[in-house]
Design an enzyme around this catalytic site. Structure first.
Site, PDB file in Angstrom:
ATOM      1  N   GLY A  47      -4.033 -12.523  -4.146  1.00  0.00           N
ATOM      2  CA  GLY A  47      -3.057 -11.479  -3.827  1.00  0.00           C
ATOM      3  C   GLY A  47      -1.772 -11.626  -4.625  1.00  0.00           C
TER       4      GLY A  47
ATOM      5  N   HIS B 193       0.834  -1.213   0.000  1.00  0.00           N
ATOM      6  CA  HIS B 193       0.000   0.000   0.000  1.00  0.00           C
ATOM      7  C   HIS B 193       0.868   1.262   0.000  1.00  0.00           C
ATOM      8  CE1 HIS B 193      -3.785  -2.162   0.342  1.00  0.00           C
ATOM      9  NE2 HIS B 193      -3.094  -3.012   1.078  1.00  0.00           N
TER      10      HIS B 193
ATOM     11  N   ASP C 178       1.882  -4.053  -9.462  1.00  0.00           N
ATOM     12  CA  ASP C 178       1.648  -5.407  -9.977  1.00  0.00           C
ATOM     13  C   ASP C 178       2.035  -5.521 -11.445  1.00  0.00           C
ATOM     14  OD1 ASP C 178       0.621  -5.581  -7.491  1.00  0.00           O
ATOM     15  OD2 ASP C 178      -1.463  -5.833  -8.107  1.00  0.00           O
TER      16      ASP C 178
END
Ligand code: GLA
Length: 376
Positions: free
Chosen positions: A125, A35, A173
């Site tokens: 995830g 995050h 990602d």
């Protein structure tokens, strides 16, 4: 991808002609730096062996016909016409999003037949959606000669998520799927997009265990965390939390609950990424474990993105003497745990943790790294 079946004949059987292009992209596991990407901070992801593979052949018309070998249901080819992409069609949204975004960025595409298969588990995830976007963008780059470099591919993939799928994600990602490889972690500054590959020292190996609790980032919680960070940055008078000097933490902690804790997570997590990179470079194995565990506690208590099943996996890891450290990886609210273990111990340790988890949790854990040997 473990012992991939040769899918080329299946493409031909389905579409009546051979594929012209084949491309792959891996899922990712984030070693540390959670995050932080949508706050302009640092991340340290690695590629995992699980991949998404696409096969493509161009068509004469403007149709896209797409088949996913992952669907358990009967073989079904989905289709749409370029320029008429509409969200709301499940996995096809990632395909539609890619063609829509390419068009909006001025690239010219024709129709194509697409076959895909992935062994990156969904909602784990581990960035199954980034692997799909990057694999497809690589395939289309080759098929239509698009002038895209690997960073551009990552940025387009992120745009697909944010503008078409409706998941307001950062860039980690897609950058990991597009640029990470081998046994190195990708140390990325998500603001400048400068990156460097940092090899894992010989003494450690990664473990990745999926908790079986699935998540979605198009859903509310991820969005709420991101909005909390943006609000905090505004209240503190900085553009992004990355810009807040460490000395300003007391001022952040005076913000209304829970904003202070959110900021503390982001600031301390950025510092942990830098410390982890230092420890990897220096081969300082003793320093790595406490950084991973501290990251987990910060995600659990300050950022509140963990769930009891993930905490259980981390606790089971703590009981293993060969595990140096463990933490929730990825967006959270389910998903997977990453651990660093002494080299040579990973397979046994991971299998033991998965068994103990099965005795205590209602979900089943799956070991993804090290990749279990294929059953005979
Ligand atoms: C998801 C998002 C990433 C990042 C992580 C949390 O994986 O796609 O951009 O924000 O969560 O670190």
């Amino acid at each position: 991808m473990r012992s991939p079946p040769d899918d080329a004949p299946r493409f031909e059987a389905l579409f009546g002609r051979p594929a012209k292009v084949r491309a792959q992209a891996p899922g990712r596991v984030n070693l540390i730096g959670e995050h932080t990407d949508y706050n302009g901070g640092f991340v340290l992801p690695m590629a995992i062996p699980q991949q998404t593979e696409v096969m493509l052949a161009p068509r004469e018309d403007r149709k896209v016909r797409a088949f996913s070998a992952n669907l358990k249901s009967e073989a079904k080819v989905d289709e749409y016409v370029l320029g008429q992409e509409k969200p709301g069609r499940g996995w096809l949204d990632y395909v539609q999003g890619v063609t829509r975004v390419l068009h909006s960025e001025g690239h010219t595409l024709g129709g194509f037949d697409l076959w895909l298969r992935s062994d990156v588990p969904l909602g784990s995830g581990l960035s199954s959606s980034a692997a799909l976007e990057v694999a497809l963008l690589r395939g289309l780059r080759e098929c239509f000669g698009l002038p895209l470099d690997d960073v551009r591919i990552a940025l387009l993939g992120q745009k697909v998520e944010c503008d078409f799928v409706g998941a307001p994600v950062g860039v980690m990602d897609q950058m990991a799927s597009s640029l990470a490889h081998g046994g190195s972690a990708l140390f990325l500054d998500t603001r400048s997009l400068q990156y460097e590959r940092v090899p894992l020292p010989a003494g450690v190996e990664p473990i990745v265990v999926n908790s079986g609790v699935t998540h979605s980032h198009a859903g509310g919680d991820y969005r709420v965390r991101r909005a909390e960070c943006e609000r905090s940055a505004k209240l503190l008078g900085v553009e992004q939390l990355r810009d807040l000097p460490d000395g300003e933490l007391p001022r952040a902690l005076a913000l209304p609950e829970p904003l202070g804790r959110r900021v503390r997570h982001v600031l301390t997590e950025n510092a942990r990424v830098l410390a982890t990179v230092r420890a990897l470079r220096e081969g300082d194995l003793a320093a790595l474990g406490p950084l991973l565990y501290a990251s987990h506690v910060s995600q659990r208590d300050d950022y509140e993105v963990s769930v009891p099943e993930i905490d259980l996996l981390v606790d089971l890891a703590r009981a293993e003497p060969d595990v140096l450290g463990a933490r929730l990886t990825g967006g959270g609210f389910g998903g997977s745990v990453v651990m660093l273990a002494r080299t040579g111990t990973g397979a046994d340790v991971a299998a033991r943790i998965a068994t103990r988890y099965g005795e205590r949790a209602t979900h089943r854990a799956t070991v993804l790294v090290p990749q279990p040997a294929p059953s005979p």
